[in-house]
Design a protein around this motif. Structure first.
Motif, PDB file in Angstrom:
ATOM      1  N   LEU A   1       0.861  -1.110   0.016  1.00  0.00           N
ATOM      2  CA  LEU A   1       0.074   0.062   0.106  1.00  0.00           C
ATOM      3  C   LEU A   1       0.819   1.370   0.135  1.00  0.00           C
ATOM      4  O   LEU A   1       0.715   2.195  -0.631  1.00  0.00           O
ATOM      5  N   ASP A   2       2.092   1.302   0.978  1.00  0.00           N
ATOM      6  CA  ASP A   2       2.985   2.390   0.792  1.00  0.00           C
ATOM      7  C   ASP A   2       3.579   2.775  -0.608  1.00  0.00           C
ATOM      8  O   ASP A   2       3.603   3.840  -1.058  1.00  0.00           O
ATOM      9  N   ILE A   3       3.975   1.422  -1.374  1.00  0.00           N
ATOM     10  CA  ILE A   3       4.700   1.810  -2.707  1.00  0.00           C
ATOM     11  C   ILE A   3       3.695   2.194  -3.658  1.00  0.00           C
ATOM     12  O   ILE A   3       3.781   2.981  -4.333  1.00  0.00           O
ATOM     13  N   ALA A   4       2.403   1.359  -3.554  1.00  0.00           N
ATOM     14  CA  ALA A   4       1.534   1.798  -4.633  1.00  0.00           C
ATOM     15  C   ALA A   4       0.655   3.136  -4.415  1.00  0.00           C
ATOM     16  O   ALA A   4       0.394   3.834  -5.429  1.00  0.00           O
ATOM     17  N   GLY A   5       0.479   3.424  -3.150  1.00  0.00           N
ATOM     18  CA  GLY A   5      -0.290   4.629  -2.770  1.00  0.00           C
ATOM     19  C   GLY A   5       0.606   5.854  -2.602  1.00  0.00           C
ATOM     20  O   GLY A   5       0.001   7.031  -2.929  1.00  0.00           O
ATOM     21  N   ASN A   6       1.745   5.739  -1.912  1.00  0.00           N
ATOM     22  CA  ASN A   6       2.503   6.753  -1.493  1.00  0.00           C
ATOM     23  C   ASN A   6       3.809   7.068  -2.391  1.00  0.00           C
ATOM     24  O   ASN A   6       4.669   7.807  -2.233  1.00  0.00           O
ATOM     25  N   GLY A   7       4.024   6.260  -3.367  1.00  0.00           N
ATOM     26  CA  GLY A   7       5.317   6.286  -4.147  1.00  0.00           C
ATOM     27  C   GLY A   7       6.536   5.969  -3.387  1.00  0.00           C
ATOM     28  O   GLY A   7       7.897   6.410  -3.612  1.00  0.00           O
ATOM     29  N   ALA A   8       6.443   5.214  -2.239  1.00  0.00           N
ATOM     30  CA  ALA A   8       7.488   4.891  -1.289  1.00  0.00           C
ATOM     31  C   ALA A   8       8.481   3.969  -1.919  1.00  0.00           C
ATOM     32  O   ALA A   8       7.823   3.148  -2.878  1.00  0.00           O
ATOM     33  N   PRO A   9       9.782   3.976  -1.615  1.00  0.00           N
ATOM     34  CA  PRO A   9      10.719   3.188  -2.196  1.00  0.00           C
ATOM     35  C   PRO A   9      10.569   1.701  -1.831  1.00  0.00           C
ATOM     36  O   PRO A   9      10.009   1.447  -0.642  1.00  0.00           O
ATOM     37  N   ALA A  10      11.003   0.814  -2.666  1.00  0.00           N
ATOM     38  CA  ALA A  10      10.957  -0.743  -2.131  1.00  0.00           C
ATOM     39  C   ALA A  10      11.868  -0.796  -0.931  1.00  0.00           C
ATOM     40  O   ALA A  10      12.927  -0.269  -0.766  1.00  0.00           O
ATOM     41  N   ARG A  11      11.504  -1.583   0.001  1.00  0.00           N
ATOM     42  CA  ARG A  11      12.107  -1.891   1.036  1.00  0.00           C
ATOM     43  C   ARG A  11      11.946  -3.434   1.319  1.00  0.00           C
ATOM     44  O   ARG A  11      11.257  -4.224   0.935  1.00  0.00           O
ATOM     45  N   HIS A  12      13.145  -4.112   2.206  1.00  0.00           N
ATOM     46  CA  HIS A  12      13.033  -5.254   2.543  1.00  0.00           C
ATOM     47  C   HIS A  12      13.240  -5.299   4.026  1.00  0.00           C
ATOM     48  O   HIS A  12      13.705  -4.783   4.778  1.00  0.00           O
ATOM     49  N   PHE A  13      12.203  -6.466   4.617  1.00  0.00           N
ATOM     50  CA  PHE A  13      11.835  -6.466   5.990  1.00  0.00           C
ATOM     51  C   PHE A  13      12.466  -8.076   6.071  1.00  0.00           C
ATOM     52  O   PHE A  13      11.683  -8.827   5.538  1.00  0.00           O
ATOM     53  N   ASP A  14      13.158  -8.281   7.099  1.00  0.00           N
ATOM     54  CA  ASP A  14      13.761  -9.429   7.570  1.00  0.00           C
ATOM     55  C   ASP A  14      13.277  -9.573   9.067  1.00  0.00           C
ATOM     56  O   ASP A  14      13.622  -9.196   9.720  1.00  0.00           O
ATOM     57  N   PHE A  15      12.143 -11.041   8.908  1.00  0.00           N
ATOM     58  CA  PHE A  15      11.512 -11.302  10.213  1.00  0.00           C
ATOM     59  C   PHE A  15      12.443 -12.336  11.056  1.00  0.00           C
ATOM     60  O   PHE A  15      12.903 -13.145  10.409  1.00  0.00           O
ATOM     61  N   ASP A  16      12.227 -12.177  12.366  1.00  0.00           N
ATOM     62  CA  ASP A  16      13.035 -13.158  13.148  1.00  0.00           C
ATOM     63  C   ASP A  16      12.019 -14.619  13.374  1.00  0.00           C
ATOM     64  O   ASP A  16      11.111 -14.584  13.031  1.00  0.00           O
ATOM     65  N   TYR A  17      12.853 -15.676  13.415  1.00  0.00           N
ATOM     66  CA  TYR A  17      12.053 -16.927  13.644  1.00  0.00           C
ATOM     67  C   TYR A  17      12.466 -17.520  14.861  1.00  0.00           C
ATOM     68  O   TYR A  17      13.432 -16.788  15.524  1.00  0.00           O
ATOM     69  N   GLN A  18      11.967 -18.564  15.338  1.00  0.00           N
ATOM     70  CA  GLN A  18      12.093 -19.036  16.775  1.00  0.00           C
ATOM     71  C   GLN A  18      12.034 -20.531  16.809  1.00  0.00           C
ATOM     72  O   GLN A  18      11.166 -21.165  16.417  1.00  0.00           O
ATOM     73  N   LEU A  19      13.293 -21.167  17.367  1.00  0.00           N
ATOM     74  CA  LEU A  19      13.125 -22.702  17.451  1.00  0.00           C
ATOM     75  C   LEU A  19      12.174 -22.933  18.668  1.00  0.00           C
ATOM     76  O   LEU A  19      12.240 -22.717  19.875  1.00  0.00           O
ATOM     77  N   ARG A  20      11.112 -23.909  18.366  1.00  0.00           N
ATOM     78  CA  ARG A  20      10.432 -24.124  19.338  1.00  0.00           C
ATOM     79  C   ARG A  20      10.485 -25.878  19.643  1.00  0.00           C
ATOM     80  O   ARG A  20      10.452 -26.599  18.522  1.00  0.00           O
ATOM     81  N   ARG A  21      11.218 -26.044  20.781  1.00  0.00           N
ATOM     82  CA  ARG A  21      11.511 -27.498  21.160  1.00  0.00           C
ATOM     83  C   ARG A  21      10.097 -28.216  21.531  1.00  0.00           C
ATOM     84  O   ARG A  21       9.485 -27.925  22.453  1.00  0.00           O
ATOM     85  N   GLY A  22       9.891 -29.463  20.770  1.00  0.00           N
ATOM     86  CA  GLY A  22       8.878 -30.100  21.089  1.00  0.00           C
ATOM     87  C   GLY A  22       9.426 -31.718  21.785  1.00  0.00           C
ATOM     88  O   GLY A  22      10.591 -31.692  22.223  1.00  0.00           O
ATOM     89  N   GLY A  23       8.640 -32.775  21.714  1.00  0.00           N
ATOM     90  CA  GLY A  23       9.145 -34.087  22.086  1.00  0.00           C
ATOM     91  C   GLY A  23       9.425 -34.803  20.942  1.00  0.00           C
ATOM     92  O   GLY A  23       9.427 -36.066  21.298  1.00  0.00           O
ATOM     93  N   THR A  24       9.500 -34.378  19.764  1.00  0.00           N
ATOM     94  CA  THR A  24       9.879 -35.244  18.451  1.00  0.00           C
ATOM     95  C   THR A  24      11.277 -35.506  18.537  1.00  0.00           C
ATOM     96  O   THR A  24      11.822 -36.009  17.383  1.00  0.00           O
ATOM     97  N   VAL A  25      12.158 -34.742  19.304  1.00  0.00           N
ATOM     98  CA  VAL A  25      13.567 -34.850  19.179  1.00  0.00           C
ATOM     99  C   VAL A  25      14.229 -35.271  20.578  1.00  0.00           C
ATOM    100  O   VAL A  25      13.534 -34.862  21.765  1.00  0.00           O
ATOM    101  N   ARG A  26      14.985 -36.472  20.433  1.00  0.00           N
ATOM    102  CA  ARG A  26      15.583 -36.601  21.862  1.00  0.00           C
ATOM    103  C   ARG A  26      17.268 -36.601  21.511  1.00  0.00           C
ATOM    104  O   ARG A  26      17.699 -36.735  20.613  1.00  0.00           O
ATOM    105  N   ALA A  27      17.836 -36.544  22.809  1.00  0.00           N
ATOM    106  CA  ALA A  27      19.556 -36.471  22.807  1.00  0.00           C
ATOM    107  C   ALA A  27      19.596 -37.927  22.849  1.00  0.00           C
ATOM    108  O   ALA A  27      19.241 -39.005  23.285  1.00  0.00           O
ATOM    109  N   LEU A  28      20.787 -38.103  22.001  1.00  0.00           N
ATOM    110  CA  LEU A  28      21.413 -39.496  21.879  1.00  0.00           C
ATOM    111  C   LEU A  28      22.355 -39.755  23.051  1.00  0.00           C
ATOM    112  O   LEU A  28      23.074 -39.011  23.324  1.00  0.00           O
TER     113      LEU A  28
END
Length: 324
Positions: free
Chosen positions: A297-324
């Protein structure tokens, strides 16, 4: 009500140039397009799409599959953001098929959208797409020369972190099971992170097993690869595939995680309903969808320059992995 003539006067150009800038039909510099779109936004000018219903404003969204909860979550957020902005949303699917991608984008263009939000198979290979696209934002893909506006996560880093987690638990024979790399740069990047992690640890990588993204999960067969590779852990390129891997292991008489550990990517809610819950990399799909919509909307409506947003991810530990 503002007219096209008002927009041209504010932008300091001819009416014809203003029209070409708004429709992206013809030769107009990027600087002039931004200037005209900014003037239109300041004046509240709204263009009626040719061949469509007067006053109907839409954006087009391309996703690989609406049945994957990852994309359903993003679509819901996009629709909510566009509802506030007075835009409808037209949706198309590529079915993870580069050959069908161009047809899907062409179909979206028939509604003369204000702009596009695209999840592509490979943003670095876009010669098959129609030329002269309206303002476009990539969702889930890294930015590319043709599409500098993008909202994504570092999938290489995510693949590296998940693999490092398994290595730290003592796993050395880690198999990467994925949809075809040619159909998803996200899966390819996650595998690249896997390769970096095992190489850094001095561990020999196992050859990746690639299957079709569509229609191959429920009937997945692992007997051949299990006998050949004897993995102690399997990383699936997404959570739905991880479910298919767990089902295939059970059909082989194996228990997760006692016999083989399993992990995935995406963090969809169904993974927490498993017994035990799935270990996965959680992605902020809803937030990414909202951001992609706002950026478009910002690019199309306001002529804003193209930008790149990099989001964070998160490791979610469940029970399908075990230590050897």
């Amino acid at each position: 009500m503002s007219t096209l003539q008002d927009v041209a006067l504010r932008a300091g150009c001819s009416v014809a140039t203003a029209s070409r800038a708004l429709t992206r039909n013809g030769c107009v510099s990027d600087a002039m397009i931004r200037k005209v779109r900014r003037a239109a936004a300041e004046l509240g000018y709204r263009q009626s799409p040719a061949g469509g219903k007067a006053g109907r404003r839409v954006i087009g969204v391309l996703v690989p599959s609406v049945t994957n909860p990852v994309f359903s979550s993003s679509l819901s957020s996009i629709e909510n953001r566009m509802l506030i902005a007075g835009h409808g949303v037209v949706i198309a699917q590529s079915h993870y098929d580069p050959a069908r991608e161009a047809d899907a984008v062409t179909a979206l263009l028939t509604d003369r959208p204000t702009g596009l939000i695209l999840t592509l198979c490979d943003p670095g290979n876009t010669g098959h797409l129609p030329p002269d696209l309206p303002p476009t934002v990539l969702l889930g893909n890294r930015p590319a020369a043709a599409f500098p506006a993008a909202v994504c996560v570092d999938n290489v880093g995510a693949g590296h972190e998940l693999t490092r987690f398994l290595l730290d638990l003592g796993h050395r024979r880690i198999l990467f099971v994925s949809g075809n790399f040619t159909a998803s740069d996200r899966a390819r990047s996650r595998h690249e992170g896997y390769l970096q992690a095992v190489t850094d640890a001095g561990v020999e990588p196992l050859e990746a097993m690639q299957i079709a993204f569509v229609g191959g999960y429920s009937q997945l067969e692992l007997d051949t690869v299990l006998s050949r590779s004897s993995p102690t852990a399997i990383i699936a390129s997404n959570d739905l595939l991880a479910f298919g891997v767990i089902g295939a292991l059970r059909r082989e008489g194996l228990c997760v995680p006692r016999d083989v550990s399993v992990a995935g990517f995406d963090g969809i809610e169904m993974g927490q309903m498993l017994d035990p819950p799935l270990t996965t990399i959680e992605m902020p799909d809803a937030s990414m969808g909202t951001t992609a919509a706002s950026l478009l909307l910002d690019i199309a409506g306001n002529g804003a320059p193209a930008r790149h947003f990099d989001f964070d991810y998160q490791l979610r530990r469940g029970g399908t992995v075990r230590a050897l």
